[in-house]
Design a protein around this motif. Structure first.
Motif, PDB file in Angstrom:
ATOM      1  N   MET A   1       0.853  -1.180   0.000  1.00  0.00           N
ATOM      2  CA  MET A   1       0.000   0.000   0.000  1.00  0.00           C
ATOM      3  C   MET A   1       0.897   1.241   0.000  1.00  0.00           C
ATOM      4  O   MET A   1       1.902   1.303   0.694  1.00  0.00           O
ATOM      5  CB  MET A   1      -0.916  -0.025   1.217  1.00  0.00           C
ATOM      6  N   ASP A   2       0.504   2.194  -0.748  1.00  0.00           N
ATOM      7  CA  ASP A   2       1.263   3.440  -0.858  1.00  0.00           C
ATOM      8  C   ASP A   2       1.191   4.219   0.451  1.00  0.00           C
ATOM      9  O   ASP A   2       0.138   4.389   1.046  1.00  0.00           O
ATOM     10  CB  ASP A   2       0.675   4.270  -2.003  1.00  0.00           C
ATOM     11  N   GLN A   3       2.347   4.702   0.922  1.00  0.00           N
ATOM     12  CA  GLN A   3       2.397   5.436   2.187  1.00  0.00           C
ATOM     13  C   GLN A   3       1.566   6.716   2.124  1.00  0.00           C
ATOM     14  O   GLN A   3       0.938   7.115   3.104  1.00  0.00           O
ATOM     15  CB  GLN A   3       3.841   5.768   2.557  1.00  0.00           C
ATOM     16  N   THR A   4       1.535   7.366   0.968  1.00  0.00           N
ATOM     17  CA  THR A   4       0.754   8.594   0.821  1.00  0.00           C
ATOM     18  C   THR A   4      -0.732   8.320   1.031  1.00  0.00           C
ATOM     19  O   THR A   4      -1.427   9.102   1.691  1.00  0.00           O
ATOM     20  CB  THR A   4       0.975   9.202  -0.586  1.00  0.00           C
ATOM     21  N   VAL A   5      -1.224   7.211   0.505  1.00  0.00           N
ATOM     22  CA  VAL A   5      -2.631   6.853   0.662  1.00  0.00           C
ATOM     23  C   VAL A   5      -2.940   6.603   2.136  1.00  0.00           C
ATOM     24  O   VAL A   5      -3.954   7.054   2.668  1.00  0.00           O
ATOM     25  CB  VAL A   5      -2.983   5.615  -0.194  1.00  0.00           C
ATOM     26  N   CYS A   6      -2.043   5.895   2.829  1.00  0.00           N
ATOM     27  CA  CYS A   6      -2.245   5.623   4.256  1.00  0.00           C
ATOM     28  C   CYS A   6      -2.264   6.920   5.054  1.00  0.00           C
ATOM     29  O   CYS A   6      -3.104   7.105   5.930  1.00  0.00           O
ATOM     30  CB  CYS A   6      -1.137   4.719   4.795  1.00  0.00           C
ATOM     31  N   THR A   7      -1.331   7.800   4.770  1.00  0.00           N
ATOM     32  CA  THR A   7      -1.244   9.063   5.492  1.00  0.00           C
ATOM     33  C   THR A   7      -2.474   9.915   5.228  1.00  0.00           C
ATOM     34  O   THR A   7      -3.050  10.485   6.155  1.00  0.00           O
ATOM     35  CB  THR A   7       0.033   9.832   5.090  1.00  0.00           C
ATOM     36  N   THR A   8      -2.885   9.995   3.985  1.00  0.00           N
ATOM     37  CA  THR A   8      -4.073  10.779   3.634  1.00  0.00           C
ATOM     38  C   THR A   8      -5.308  10.210   4.315  1.00  0.00           C
ATOM     39  O   THR A   8      -6.124  10.957   4.851  1.00  0.00           O
ATOM     40  CB  THR A   8      -4.273  10.807   2.107  1.00  0.00           C
ATOM     41  N   GLY A   9      -5.433   8.892   4.327  1.00  0.00           N
ATOM     42  CA  GLY A   9      -6.566   8.254   4.986  1.00  0.00           C
ATOM     43  C   GLY A   9      -6.594   8.557   6.474  1.00  0.00           C
ATOM     44  O   GLY A   9      -7.651   8.796   7.059  1.00  0.00           O
ATOM     45  N   PHE A  10      -5.431   8.551   7.102  1.00  0.00           N
ATOM     46  CA  PHE A  10      -5.352   8.853   8.527  1.00  0.00           C
ATOM     47  C   PHE A  10      -5.796  10.280   8.788  1.00  0.00           C
ATOM     48  O   PHE A  10      -6.602  10.530   9.682  1.00  0.00           O
ATOM     49  CB  PHE A  10      -3.927   8.642   9.043  1.00  0.00           C
ATOM     50  N   PHE A  11      -5.269  11.216   8.019  1.00  0.00           N
ATOM     51  CA  PHE A  11      -5.636  12.618   8.229  1.00  0.00           C
ATOM     52  C   PHE A  11      -7.116  12.855   7.958  1.00  0.00           C
ATOM     53  O   PHE A  11      -7.757  13.617   8.678  1.00  0.00           O
ATOM     54  CB  PHE A  11      -4.765  13.548   7.388  1.00  0.00           C
ATOM     55  N   ASP A  12      -7.650  12.197   6.950  1.00  0.00           N
ATOM     56  CA  ASP A  12      -9.080  12.328   6.671  1.00  0.00           C
ATOM     57  C   ASP A  12      -9.927  11.807   7.825  1.00  0.00           C
ATOM     58  O   ASP A  12     -10.963  12.389   8.159  1.00  0.00           O
ATOM     59  CB  ASP A  12      -9.449  11.574   5.390  1.00  0.00           C
ATOM     60  N   SER A  13      -9.477  10.726   8.451  1.00  0.00           N
ATOM     61  CA  SER A  13     -10.240  10.155   9.557  1.00  0.00           C
ATOM     62  C   SER A  13     -10.174  11.015  10.816  1.00  0.00           C
ATOM     63  O   SER A  13     -10.993  10.876  11.707  1.00  0.00           O
ATOM     64  CB  SER A  13      -9.748   8.742   9.879  1.00  0.00           C
ATOM     65  N   ARG A  14      -9.217  11.901  10.906  1.00  0.00           N
ATOM     66  CA  ARG A  14      -9.038  12.741  12.083  1.00  0.00           C
ATOM     67  C   ARG A  14      -9.685  14.118  11.948  1.00  0.00           C
ATOM     68  O   ARG A  14      -9.636  14.916  12.880  1.00  0.00           O
ATOM     69  CB  ARG A  14      -7.543  12.932  12.379  1.00  0.00           C
ATOM     70  N   VAL A  15     -10.287  14.423  10.819  1.00  0.00           N
ATOM     71  CA  VAL A  15     -10.849  15.753  10.573  1.00  0.00           C
ATOM     72  C   VAL A  15     -11.888  16.142  11.628  1.00  0.00           C
ATOM     73  O   VAL A  15     -11.810  17.223  12.209  1.00  0.00           O
ATOM     74  CB  VAL A  15     -11.446  15.853   9.150  1.00  0.00           C
ATOM     75  N   LEU A  16     -12.852  15.281  11.898  1.00  0.00           N
ATOM     76  CA  LEU A  16     -13.904  15.614  12.866  1.00  0.00           C
ATOM     77  C   LEU A  16     -13.326  15.792  14.264  1.00  0.00           C
ATOM     78  O   LEU A  16     -13.709  16.721  14.984  1.00  0.00           O
ATOM     79  CB  LEU A  16     -14.982  14.536  12.884  1.00  0.00           C
ATOM     80  N   ASP A  17     -12.407  14.923  14.638  1.00  0.00           N
ATOM     81  CA  ASP A  17     -11.791  15.040  15.959  1.00  0.00           C
ATOM     82  C   ASP A  17     -11.014  16.340  16.082  1.00  0.00           C
ATOM     83  O   ASP A  17     -11.109  17.043  17.089  1.00  0.00           O
ATOM     84  CB  ASP A  17     -10.869  13.847  16.220  1.00  0.00           C
ATOM     85  N   ARG A  18     -10.264  16.667  15.057  1.00  0.00           N
ATOM     86  CA  ARG A  18      -9.465  17.897  15.080  1.00  0.00           C
ATOM     87  C   ARG A  18     -10.366  19.128  15.154  1.00  0.00           C
ATOM     88  O   ARG A  18     -10.126  20.034  15.955  1.00  0.00           O
ATOM     89  CB  ARG A  18      -8.569  17.954  13.839  1.00  0.00           C
ATOM     90  N   ARG A  19     -11.422  19.147  14.374  1.00  0.00           N
ATOM     91  CA  ARG A  19     -12.348  20.287  14.392  1.00  0.00           C
ATOM     92  C   ARG A  19     -13.054  20.405  15.739  1.00  0.00           C
ATOM     93  O   ARG A  19     -13.246  21.510  16.254  1.00  0.00           O
ATOM     94  CB  ARG A  19     -13.379  20.158  13.274  1.00  0.00           C
ATOM     95  N   GLY A  20     -13.447  19.275  16.306  1.00  0.00           N
ATOM     96  CA  GLY A  20     -14.097  19.287  17.613  1.00  0.00           C
ATOM     97  C   GLY A  20     -13.183  19.805  18.708  1.00  0.00           C
ATOM     98  O   GLY A  20     -13.601  20.572  19.577  1.00  0.00           O
ATOM     99  N   THR A  21     -11.928  19.393  18.657  1.00  0.00           N
ATOM    100  CA  THR A  21     -10.961  19.850  19.651  1.00  0.00           C
ATOM    101  C   THR A  21     -10.703  21.338  19.513  1.00  0.00           C
ATOM    102  O   THR A  21     -10.637  22.066  20.516  1.00  0.00           O
ATOM    103  CB  THR A  21      -9.643  19.062  19.516  1.00  0.00           C
ATOM    104  N   ILE A  22     -10.585  21.820  18.293  1.00  0.00           N
ATOM    105  CA  ILE A  22     -10.370  23.253  18.061  1.00  0.00           C
ATOM    106  C   ILE A  22     -11.575  24.046  18.564  1.00  0.00           C
ATOM    107  O   ILE A  22     -11.429  25.067  19.242  1.00  0.00           O
ATOM    108  CB  ILE A  22     -10.097  23.532  16.567  1.00  0.00           C
ATOM    109  N   ALA A  23     -12.778  23.567  18.270  1.00  0.00           N
ATOM    110  CA  ALA A  23     -13.989  24.271  18.715  1.00  0.00           C
ATOM    111  C   ALA A  23     -14.095  24.281  20.241  1.00  0.00           C
ATOM    112  O   ALA A  23     -14.437  25.306  20.838  1.00  0.00           O
ATOM    113  CB  ALA A  23     -15.229  23.613  18.105  1.00  0.00           C
ATOM    114  N   ALA A  24     -13.786  23.151  20.872  1.00  0.00           N
ATOM    115  CA  ALA A  24     -13.853  23.081  22.336  1.00  0.00           C
ATOM    116  C   ALA A  24     -12.823  24.007  22.976  1.00  0.00           C
ATOM    117  O   ALA A  24     -13.118  24.697  23.956  1.00  0.00           O
ATOM    118  CB  ALA A  24     -13.639  21.644  22.802  1.00  0.00           C
TER     119      ALA A  24
END
Length: 66
Positions: A1-24
């Motif tokens: 599996m391409d490392q870029t795809v894995c990294t992008t997938g990880f960052f995409d999965s963290r979007v809601l958590d990151r936004r929630g933490t910033i808002a809190a």
């Protein structure tokens, strides 16, 4: 599996958590810098809730520690 795809997938999965933490964090800063008596009462209520309801305290800690 391409490392870029894995990294992008990880960052995409963290979007809601990151936004929630910033808002809190933004909400906490605004709440604690406000100079209203009602806000002081609300702050006390929030802290008491965190102390008296351990599941809420744990959930809050998990959200802010990561």
């Amino acid at each position: 599996m391409d490392q870029t795809v894995c990294t992008t997938g990880f960052f995409d999965s963290r979007v809601l958590d990151r936004r929630g933490t910033i808002a809190a964090t933004d909400l906490l800063v605004r709440a604690f810098t406000a100079d209203f008596s009602l806000m002081s009462s609300l702050q006390g209520l929030v802290f008491n809730t965190l102390d008296l309801v351990p599941p809420v305290k744990i959930m809050f800690a998990r959200q802010t520690i990561f």
